[in-house]
Design a protein around this motif. Structure first.
Motif, mmCIF file in Angstrom:
data_model
loop_
_atom_site.group_PDB
_atom_site.id
_atom_site.type_symbol
_atom_site.label_atom_id
_atom_site.label_comp_id
_atom_site.label_asym_id
_atom_site.label_seq_id
_atom_site.Cartn_x
_atom_site.Cartn_y
_atom_site.Cartn_z
ATOM 1 N N LYS A 30 1.060 -1.210 -0.031
ATOM 2 C CA LYS A 30 -0.025 -0.187 -0.085
ATOM 3 C C LYS A 30 0.802 1.223 0.013
ATOM 4 C CE LYS A 30 -3.841 -2.325 2.393
ATOM 5 N NZ LYS A 30 -4.506 -2.350 3.603
ATOM 6 N N ASP A 31 1.992 0.980 0.489
ATOM 7 C CA ASP A 31 2.795 2.173 0.475
ATOM 8 C C ASP A 31 3.892 2.549 -0.799
ATOM 9 O OD1 ASP A 31 2.431 2.729 3.171
ATOM 10 O OD2 ASP A 31 3.617 1.257 3.706
ATOM 11 N N SER A 32 3.548 1.590 -1.742
ATOM 12 C CA SER A 32 4.794 1.641 -2.758
ATOM 13 C C SER A 32 4.370 2.385 -4.164
ATOM 14 C CB SER A 32 4.883 0.382 -3.557
ATOM 15 O OG SER A 32 3.898 -0.269 -4.000
ATOM 16 N N GLN A 33 2.879 2.259 -4.497
ATOM 17 C CA GLN A 33 2.448 3.155 -5.692
ATOM 18 C C GLN A 33 3.352 2.807 -6.923
ATOM 19 O OE1 GLN A 33 1.615 7.146 -4.586
ATOM 20 N NE2 GLN A 33 -0.330 6.744 -3.653
ATOM 21 N N GLY A 34 3.851 1.808 -6.963
ATOM 22 C CA GLY A 34 4.896 1.177 -8.177
ATOM 23 C C GLY A 34 5.954 1.670 -7.878
ATOM 24 N N CYS A 35 6.464 1.990 -6.655
ATOM 25 C CA CYS A 35 8.046 2.274 -6.403
ATOM 26 C C CYS A 35 8.439 1.223 -5.694
ATOM 27 C CB CYS A 35 7.747 3.531 -5.405
ATOM 28 S SG CYS A 35 7.485 4.980 -6.223
ATOM 29 N N ILE A 36 9.814 1.101 -5.295
ATOM 30 C CA ILE A 36 10.682 0.128 -4.881
ATOM 31 C C ILE A 36 10.879 0.329 -3.351
ATOM 32 C CG2 ILE A 36 12.475 -1.221 -4.657
ATOM 33 C CD1 ILE A 36 12.934 -0.548 -7.908
ATOM 34 N N LEU A 37 10.190 -0.656 -2.524
ATOM 35 C CA LEU A 37 10.279 -0.454 -1.128
ATOM 36 C C LEU A 37 11.516 -1.241 -0.515
ATOM 37 C CD1 LEU A 37 6.638 -0.810 0.036
ATOM 38 C CD2 LEU A 37 8.045 1.353 -0.728
ATOM 39 N N VAL A 38 12.288 -0.609 0.484
ATOM 40 C CA VAL A 38 13.190 -1.246 1.316
ATOM 41 C C VAL A 38 12.813 -1.227 2.503
ATOM 42 C CG1 VAL A 38 15.114 -0.460 -0.304
ATOM 43 C CG2 VAL A 38 14.474 1.087 1.592
ATOM 44 N N GLY A 39 13.299 -2.514 3.224
ATOM 45 C CA GLY A 39 13.221 -2.820 4.651
ATOM 46 C C GLY A 39 13.611 -4.310 4.691
ATOM 47 N N GLY A 40 13.430 -4.553 6.291
ATOM 48 C CA GLY A 40 13.666 -5.934 6.773
ATOM 49 C C GLY A 40 12.544 -6.992 6.481
ATOM 50 N N ASN A 41 12.643 -8.073 6.184
ATOM 51 C CA ASN A 41 11.880 -9.044 5.873
ATOM 52 C C ASN A 41 11.561 -9.854 7.068
ATOM 53 O OD1 ASN A 41 9.920 -10.538 4.335
ATOM 54 N ND2 ASN A 41 11.235 -11.721 3.107
ATOM 55 N N ASP A 42 11.009 -9.446 8.156
ATOM 56 C CA ASP A 42 10.863 -10.275 9.430
ATOM 57 C C ASP A 42 9.459 -11.049 9.430
ATOM 58 O OD1 ASP A 42 13.221 -9.085 10.059
ATOM 59 O OD2 ASP A 42 12.367 -7.400 11.382
ATOM 60 N N LYS A 43 8.531 -10.496 8.554
ATOM 61 C CA LYS A 43 7.146 -10.997 8.501
ATOM 62 C C LYS A 43 6.540 -10.884 7.054
ATOM 63 C CE LYS A 43 2.711 -9.266 10.043
ATOM 64 N NZ LYS A 43 2.175 -8.278 10.891
ATOM 65 N N SER A 44 5.955 -12.081 6.667
ATOM 66 C CA SER A 44 5.429 -12.233 5.238
ATOM 67 C C SER A 44 4.445 -11.193 5.124
ATOM 68 C CB SER A 44 4.847 -13.545 5.134
ATOM 69 O OG SER A 44 4.296 -13.681 3.771
ATOM 70 N N GLY A 45 4.779 -10.334 3.937
ATOM 71 C CA GLY A 45 3.851 -9.096 3.615
ATOM 72 C C GLY A 45 4.092 -7.778 4.161
ATOM 73 N N TRP A 46 5.286 -7.884 4.919
ATOM 74 C CA TRP A 46 5.456 -6.720 5.675
ATOM 75 C C TRP A 46 7.060 -6.306 5.730
ATOM 76 C CZ3 TRP A 46 2.295 -3.060 7.573
ATOM 77 C CH2 TRP A 46 2.547 -2.102 8.539
ATOM 78 N N LEU A 47 7.402 -5.128 5.525
ATOM 79 C CA LEU A 47 8.861 -4.703 5.580
ATOM 80 C C LEU A 47 8.933 -3.699 6.953
ATOM 81 C CD1 LEU A 47 9.545 -3.443 2.134
ATOM 82 C CD2 LEU A 47 10.201 -5.437 3.056
ATOM 83 N N SER A 48 9.923 -4.317 7.636
ATOM 84 C CA SER A 48 10.026 -3.644 9.132
ATOM 85 C C SER A 48 11.630 -2.872 8.842
ATOM 86 C CB SER A 48 10.455 -4.768 10.319
ATOM 87 O OG SER A 48 11.679 -5.490 9.670
ATOM 88 N N ARG A 49 11.672 -1.637 9.779
ATOM 89 C CA ARG A 49 12.849 -0.774 9.794
ATOM 90 C C ARG A 49 12.973 -0.373 8.368
ATOM 91 N NH1 ARG A 49 17.805 -3.377 12.085
ATOM 92 N NH2 ARG A 49 18.470 -1.522 12.633
ATOM 93 N N SER A 50 11.973 0.155 7.895
ATOM 94 C CA SER A 50 12.236 0.534 6.481
ATOM 95 C C SER A 50 12.896 1.810 6.433
ATOM 96 C CB SER A 50 10.873 0.586 5.680
ATOM 97 O OG SER A 50 9.895 1.352 6.349
#
Length: 74
Positions: A30-50
């Motif tokens: 929901k935060d991307s709008q076509g962009c590339i998101l960065v973050g940790g992959n601690d939980k499926s479908g969610w980025l942490s510490r982005s």
């Protein structure tokens, strides 16, 4: 400088039919709008510490070159 986020963010260039693709912090699709998101992959479908990973990426690019490039080839 990204006008939307009002800070320096990496931008993906030369994408056919697209402009303004940025690499930035976000927690879900929901935060991307076509962009590339960065973050940790601690939980499926969610980025942490982005925010941390965004700042780390921007710092790495800034320390290496003024106009750094990442090239993706088939």
């Amino acid at each position: 400088m990204c006008p939307k986020f009002r800070r320096i963010l990496p931008e993906l260039l030369s994408v056919l039919g697209r402009t303004a693709i940025r690499i930035h912090a976000g927690n879900s699709y929901k935060d991307s709008q076509g962009c590339i998101l960065v973050g940790g992959n601690d939980k499926s479908g969610w980025l942490s510490r982005s925010k941390f990973y965004e700042q780390k990426l921007v710092k790495i690019i800034a320390e290496n070159e003024t106009n750094s490039e990442i090239q993706i080839e088939e």
